[in-house]
Design a protein around this motif. Structure first.
Motif, PDB file in Angstrom:
ATOM      1  N   TRP A 109       0.849  -1.191   0.000  1.00  0.00           N
ATOM      2  CA  TRP A 109       0.000   0.000   0.000  1.00  0.00           C
ATOM      3  C   TRP A 109       0.890   1.249   0.000  1.00  0.00           C
ATOM      4  CZ3 TRP A 109      -4.599  -0.203   4.003  1.00  0.00           C
ATOM      5  CH2 TRP A 109      -5.362  -1.350   3.780  1.00  0.00           C
ATOM      6  N   PRO A 110       0.383   2.370  -0.557  1.00  0.00           N
ATOM      7  CA  PRO A 110       1.141   3.621  -0.447  1.00  0.00           C
ATOM      8  C   PRO A 110       1.224   4.086   1.017  1.00  0.00           C
ATOM      9  CG  PRO A 110      -0.962   3.979  -1.552  1.00  0.00           C
ATOM     10  CD  PRO A 110      -0.819   2.510  -1.360  1.00  0.00           C
ATOM     11  N   LYS A 111       2.317   4.782   1.355  1.00  0.00           N
ATOM     12  CA  LYS A 111       2.598   5.198   2.733  1.00  0.00           C
ATOM     13  C   LYS A 111       1.446   5.941   3.406  1.00  0.00           C
ATOM     14  CE  LYS A 111       7.262   5.341   4.297  1.00  0.00           C
ATOM     15  NZ  LYS A 111       8.124   4.890   3.156  1.00  0.00           N
ATOM     16  N   GLU A 112       0.845   6.912   2.689  1.00  0.00           N
ATOM     17  CA  GLU A 112      -0.190   7.735   3.317  1.00  0.00           C
ATOM     18  C   GLU A 112      -1.399   6.866   3.690  1.00  0.00           C
ATOM     19  OE1 GLU A 112       0.578   8.534  -0.264  1.00  0.00           O
ATOM     20  OE2 GLU A 112       2.459   8.917   0.806  1.00  0.00           O
ATOM     21  N   ARG A 113      -1.689   5.902   2.817  1.00  0.00           N
ATOM     22  CA  ARG A 113      -2.845   5.050   3.065  1.00  0.00           C
ATOM     23  C   ARG A 113      -2.593   4.159   4.289  1.00  0.00           C
ATOM     24  NH1 ARG A 113      -5.042   0.306  -0.727  1.00  0.00           N
ATOM     25  NH2 ARG A 113      -6.817  -0.310   0.565  1.00  0.00           N
ATOM     26  N   ILE A 114      -1.360   3.634   4.404  1.00  0.00           N
ATOM     27  CA  ILE A 114      -1.017   2.814   5.567  1.00  0.00           C
ATOM     28  C   ILE A 114      -1.139   3.648   6.832  1.00  0.00           C
ATOM     29  CG2 ILE A 114       0.827   1.540   6.741  1.00  0.00           C
ATOM     30  CD1 ILE A 114       1.963   0.771   4.058  1.00  0.00           C
ATOM     31  N   GLN A 115      -0.591   4.880   6.766  1.00  0.00           N
ATOM     32  CA  GLN A 115      -0.597   5.764   7.934  1.00  0.00           C
ATOM     33  C   GLN A 115      -2.026   6.044   8.400  1.00  0.00           C
ATOM     34  OE1 GLN A 115       1.752   9.216   7.029  1.00  0.00           O
ATOM     35  NE2 GLN A 115       3.145   8.698   8.716  1.00  0.00           N
TER      36      GLN A 115
END
Lengths: 246, 210
Positions: A109-115
């Protein structure tokens, strides 16, 4: 009848000479919490590990989400199932936030989505990101680690969750607290779970259905009310044993 | 000749030798690590491969160092006189502690942690990169430290086959029965070993997880 999310058909499993599961037949339907109840050595953990492909059935078939376990790509299957074990099984060298976001990270997953997802989940289990996100697992209490373990299992929004005696190592007060949380989360999320325990009271409290295993055989499969009312000798023995403990 | 002149001669000749010495050790340990760490990660899971690889590495370790240098000289392709042959011998010695500590580091990881990592759906390579390597890091660093310290000592023998390094002073001192010349090689080598031990020890402790 709805399609079961998990189905055991005539499943047997042996470790060397020792027969651990014999001819198990079991279905878990959407929204159910099926509790596998049994003493140690009854085969309950083995049954759980057959579901996410940590073990392979010797005979019979285990079907998960409509697909037989051997037909799944092993990693794909495991990432489609949330798995919670005692003490959470957290990676000691990852922060709480990275532990929770592990499966999404593996999924790329992209970083922002994980965060965003980690933030949401830590709030859900009552451990706000700002306070706990950057802590290491060893800096948490047993109950907090278990909450992180639950958050991690939910991270990629799996349709099925497996619990392997998750609350066994906790003190009674924390255990009761987490059991209440479990019921609340089930109400909110409507997940389907297969839950292993040796604790009759926990089984009666959490299970929408109770399955009693003894020496690898299924002795009882029914609702909590049926379980209480049943007069099978083995069942009565198990309940009396439990009464002695509590 | 003044004492300061002697000291200046020593420094003029000694500094390049010290540089050669560090070069011999750095290249050998690096090569041993490039082979030893991945091999250790790979064989740790299999008792059979573990026994075979550690057995071979152990056997390599038992050959006396001077003899090993001697054996390598007449070999075609790999042998001959000079730094390359010395490095080959040093790699052989540095290999065992690195391999052994990598295997030990992986085996000491709590099986429950590995199990839960697999249950999360890690592939084999993700398991190595995200779990085994970081959790075995301290032990691996320990292996690198031991390999470096012993290589600094063993590298003095490289001079016997024209490999250069501080051993040049040692062998010259032995030939001329001059304890000061021996000391001019031995003392810097010992100090270098102590410094490497201290420095890598710090790195090692920083790799600890708990």
């Amino acid at each position: 009848m709805p399609e079961p999310l998990i189905e055991f058909r005539n499943v047997s499993y042996a470790a060397g000479e020792r027969r651990i599961l014999e001819n198990l037949n079991l279905q878990v339907l959407a929204g159910e919490t099926v509790v596998l109840l049994g003493r140690s050595g009854s085969g309950k953990t083995t049954a759980l590990r057959l579901v996410n492909g940590m073990l392979q059935a010797a005979s019979g078939s285990v079907t998960v989400l409509g697909k037989s376990v051997p037909d799944w790509e092993p990693e794909r299957l495991k990432r489609s199932i949330g798995y919670v074990i005692q003490e959470g099984g957290l990676l000691p060298h990852f922060t709480v936030a990275r532990n929770v976001g592990l499966v999404p990270e593996l999924e790329g997953w992209p970083k922002e989505r994980i965060q965003a997802r980690v933030d949401e989940l830590l709030h859900l289990v009552g451990l706000p990101m700002e306070v706990y996100g950057s802590r290491m697992p060893r800096q948490l209490s047993g109950g907090q680690r278990q909450r992180v373990g639950v958050a991690r299992a939910l991270a990629a929004d799996p349709p099925v969750l497996l619990f392997d005696e998750p609350f066994g190592a906790l003190d009674p007060v924390t255990r009761a607290e987490l059991q209440r949380e479990f019921l609340r989360l089930r109400m909110d999320l409507g997940k389907t779970s297969l839950f292993v325990t040796h604790d009759v009271r926990e089984a009666l409290l959490l299970g929408t259905r109770i399955v009693l295993l003894e020496a690898g055989r299924l002795l009882f499969d029914g609702t909590a009310a049926n379980f209480r009312a049943s007069n099978l000798p083995a069942l009565i023995a198990f309940q009396e044993g439990a009464n002695d403990v509590f | 000749m003044m004492f300061s002149d002697i000291l200046q001669d020593l420094l003029e000749e000694g500094l390049p030798l010290l540089g050669e010495h560090i070069f011999l050790v750095a290249v050998s340990v690096t090569v041993a690590a490039i082979i030893g760490i991945p091999l250790g990660l790979f064989i740790a899971a299999s008792p059979r491969w573990r026994a075979i690889a550690l057995g071979i590495a152990n056997a390599g370790q038992t050959i006396p160092s001077l003899a090993l240098f001697g054996f390598l000289i007449p070999l075609p392709w790999v042998g001959g006189i000079g730094a390359r042959t010395a490095i080959e011998a040093l790699v052989l010695y540095a290999f065992l502690p690195i391999l052994r500590n990598t295997v030990t580091g992986v085996l000491n990881i709590d099986p429950g942690i590995r199990d839960s990592a697999v249950a999360m759906g890690m592939t084999r390579s993700q398991l190595v990169r995200l779990v085994e390597l970081p959790l075995a890091a301290r032990s691996i660093m320990g292996g690198l430290r031991i390999a470096t310290v012993t290589s600094i000592g063993t590298a003095t023998i490289a001079a016997a086959i024209g490999g250069g390094g501080l051993g040049v002073f040692v062998f010259r001192g032995i030939a001329s029965v001059d304890k000061w010349t021996i000391l001019a090689g031995a003392l810097p080598a010992a100090l270098l070993a102590l410094a490497a031990d201290a420095l890598l020890g710090i790195v090692e402790r920083r790799c600890a997880v708990e």
